[in-house]
Design a protein around this motif. Sequence first.
Motif, PDB file in Angstrom:
ATOM      1  N   THR A  29       0.815  -1.229   0.000  1.00 32.55           N
ATOM      2  CA  THR A  29       0.000   0.000   0.000  1.00 32.55           C
ATOM      3  C   THR A  29       0.838   1.265   0.000  1.00 32.55           C
ATOM      4  N   ARG A  47      -6.060   2.056   0.014  1.00 29.38           N
ATOM      5  CA  ARG A  47      -5.345   1.244   0.992  1.00 29.38           C
ATOM      6  C   ARG A  47      -6.309   0.327   1.736  1.00 29.38           C
ATOM      7  N   TRP A 101      -6.418  -3.734   1.959  1.00 30.99           N
ATOM      8  CA  TRP A 101      -6.457  -4.483   3.213  1.00 30.99           C
ATOM      9  C   TRP A 101      -7.562  -5.545   3.172  1.00 30.99           C
ATOM     10  N   THR A 103       5.918  -3.772   5.339  1.00 33.64           N
ATOM     11  CA  THR A 103       5.285  -2.455   5.400  1.00 33.64           C
ATOM     12  C   THR A 103       6.149  -1.512   6.209  1.00 33.64           C
ATOM     13  N   TYR A 125       4.414   0.868   7.704  1.00 28.87           N
ATOM     14  CA  TYR A 125       3.382   1.494   8.533  1.00 28.87           C
ATOM     15  C   TYR A 125       2.955   0.584   9.662  1.00 28.87           C
ATOM     16  N   ASP A 152       0.371   0.960  11.568  1.00 27.65           N
ATOM     17  CA  ASP A 152      -1.071   0.695  11.590  1.00 27.65           C
ATOM     18  C   ASP A 152      -1.440  -0.392  10.593  1.00 27.65           C
ATOM     19  N   GLU A 153      -0.679  -0.487   9.488  1.00 28.22           N
ATOM     20  CA  GLU A 153      -0.968  -1.534   8.517  1.00 28.22           C
ATOM     21  C   GLU A 153      -0.650  -2.914   9.097  1.00 28.22           C
ATOM     22  N   GLN A 213      -3.306  -3.667  11.604  1.00 27.96           N
ATOM     23  CA  GLN A 213      -4.593  -4.052  11.014  1.00 27.96           C
ATOM     24  C   GLN A 213      -4.581  -5.482  10.486  1.00 27.96           C
ATOM     25  N   GLU A 251       3.497   9.871   6.477  1.00 26.47           N
ATOM     26  CA  GLU A 251       2.621   8.912   7.133  1.00 26.47           C
ATOM     27  C   GLU A 251       2.678   9.091   8.657  1.00 26.47           C
TER      28      GLU A 251
END
Lengths: 278, 330
Positions: B165, B173, B177, B194, B196, B198-199, B202, B324
């Motif tokens: 993403t 994004r 997911w 990743t 990120y 938060d990715e 998740q 980000e």
Amino acid sequence: MSTALITPATERIVPGAERKLSNRVSLGQTLANTRTMAYRGLVKIRRTPEQLIDVTVQPIIFTLMFAYIFGGAIAGDVQSYLPALIPGILVQTVVTTSVVTGTQLREDMDKGVFDRFRSLPIARIAPLSGALLADTLRYTIATTLTFAMGWIMGYHPAGGLGAVVLAGLLVIACSWAISWIFAFFGVIARTASSVQGISMLVLFPLTFLSNAYVPVDSLPGPLAWFASINPISHLVTAVRDLANDGTIGGDLWMSLVGAVVIVAVFAPLTVRAYMRKA
Amino acid sequence: MQRELAVEAVGLVKTFGDNRAVDGVDLAVPTGAVYGVLGPNGAGKTTTISMLATLLRPDAGSARVFGHDVAREPQIVRQLIGVTGQYASVDETLSATENLVIFGRLLGLTSRDAKRKAGELLESFGLTEAARRPLKNFSGGMRRRLDLAASLIAQPPLIFLDEPTTGLDPRTRAQMWDTIRQLVATGSTVLLTTQYLDEADQLADRIAVIDRGRVVAEGTADELKSSVGDSSLELRLADPADLDDARVAIERVLGVSSSISPEHVRVTAPMQDADRVTDLLLTLRQEGIRVDELSVRKPSLDEVFLAITGHGVPDAAPAEGSAELEGSRA
């Protein structure tokens, strides 16, 4: 935009441990992969037809230009120059076209899609062999157009249609062999433009210092010597013999032997260099 | 219970010149899970995936995919994996359908099956309308979706997603997911990298944090987060001379050690319970430490890094990454 279900529940993924797998690629699969990669080359040509400019426009322009510029000076008039010129143009055009094999291979190998090919369970050699196979179409187009252009200008080969087809196949086969040289440059060079540069440096002297446009005996000593041993000259003579007289001479065999030697030398070199990167 | 491992890497090393891009990475990815490899740019994520996907040869160490060694049985490994790279690995000059059909043919499907499969995949990825257009006109999100679709033709049991993403807008994004979650529902194992937090949070069942070519932490998202706190406190003091006193107060009230920003004006500290910030403020007032600015927010990747490695995200991290981090300061 909504994202739907990707795979129906019935199509459950087979777990890795339950799959029957082989670490080898069969010859059949290699051929099938090669065919698919060649098909990819053809689809790309259809999508970007401007790729074909060299094999379509060049035969037409060169034939017209050379015939009317040199015809009078070399053979007295255009008509009597054509039987010597058309085989020469044909060989030069088609051989020059084989450079594209190298530049396109380099471009391909620099792209992300090449990484995908490398991650697929396919024959490693397929992207290379497919490209070589697809390029024979380019040679066929260039060959057909050159003969067609000659025909329109009044060149009617005395050898007959069969001999002309045979001559065309000879040129295609030899160009295919020569394309291995450029494929090698394509694999080892860093950029597509450097492949183009090196290849032209080799091709220009090779195609012009031959009997393609002028009789060898009109050249000064050292050049005449080079032109007479130049493999391009033998190929041009072989095409002339076939198309104009319908005869198969020593030059044809020498051209074929030369082609075999080139493949024997460059195919292993190219494949080895290629496999190291693939 | 010990499940079969989809990926088992031991001591993977890859050097480029004198740069040890991957410096002894160990990974154990259980079958059927989403495994996240989290790290900044240049941490060695892509290089690690390239080795696992047989695209690069490890200089040292070994890796197995469903028990098959990537160096000795690469052709078998390739039959078990799908790779979606950081940059769409599809043919720009061809249409979406042509791309998928060619990949399908290469994978041994008949011409008819390849066309059917391409149609199915394009439909499920919402690309049917654009199927015939050349990819030049595709948006970044469409390219990624097509790229992922191409990886799914053979229905591989293991899928590598390298930063699936990065560079996508929030809505695209979220779609990606969803797609990844559905993949796992069908029985695939997914290994994704990743930048990120938060990715990873998740999607991933387990996360390996990778930095400078090494795995510096490994565990579930919750385990990792508890190491940095549920939220993060940031203080800017009116008088930088109070920095040390403020840190002592934080240590006493919150029971955690804080760190000072490189420019020596801010103090950041992990917090388990955002509510306790009231206690801290009272203490600061009592001690006469004046606060210029205060914020409590979710921990960012920066803080996970700070907490785990003792240094921040390297400067090499791109503008995208820092954007980000800004974005997550909600």
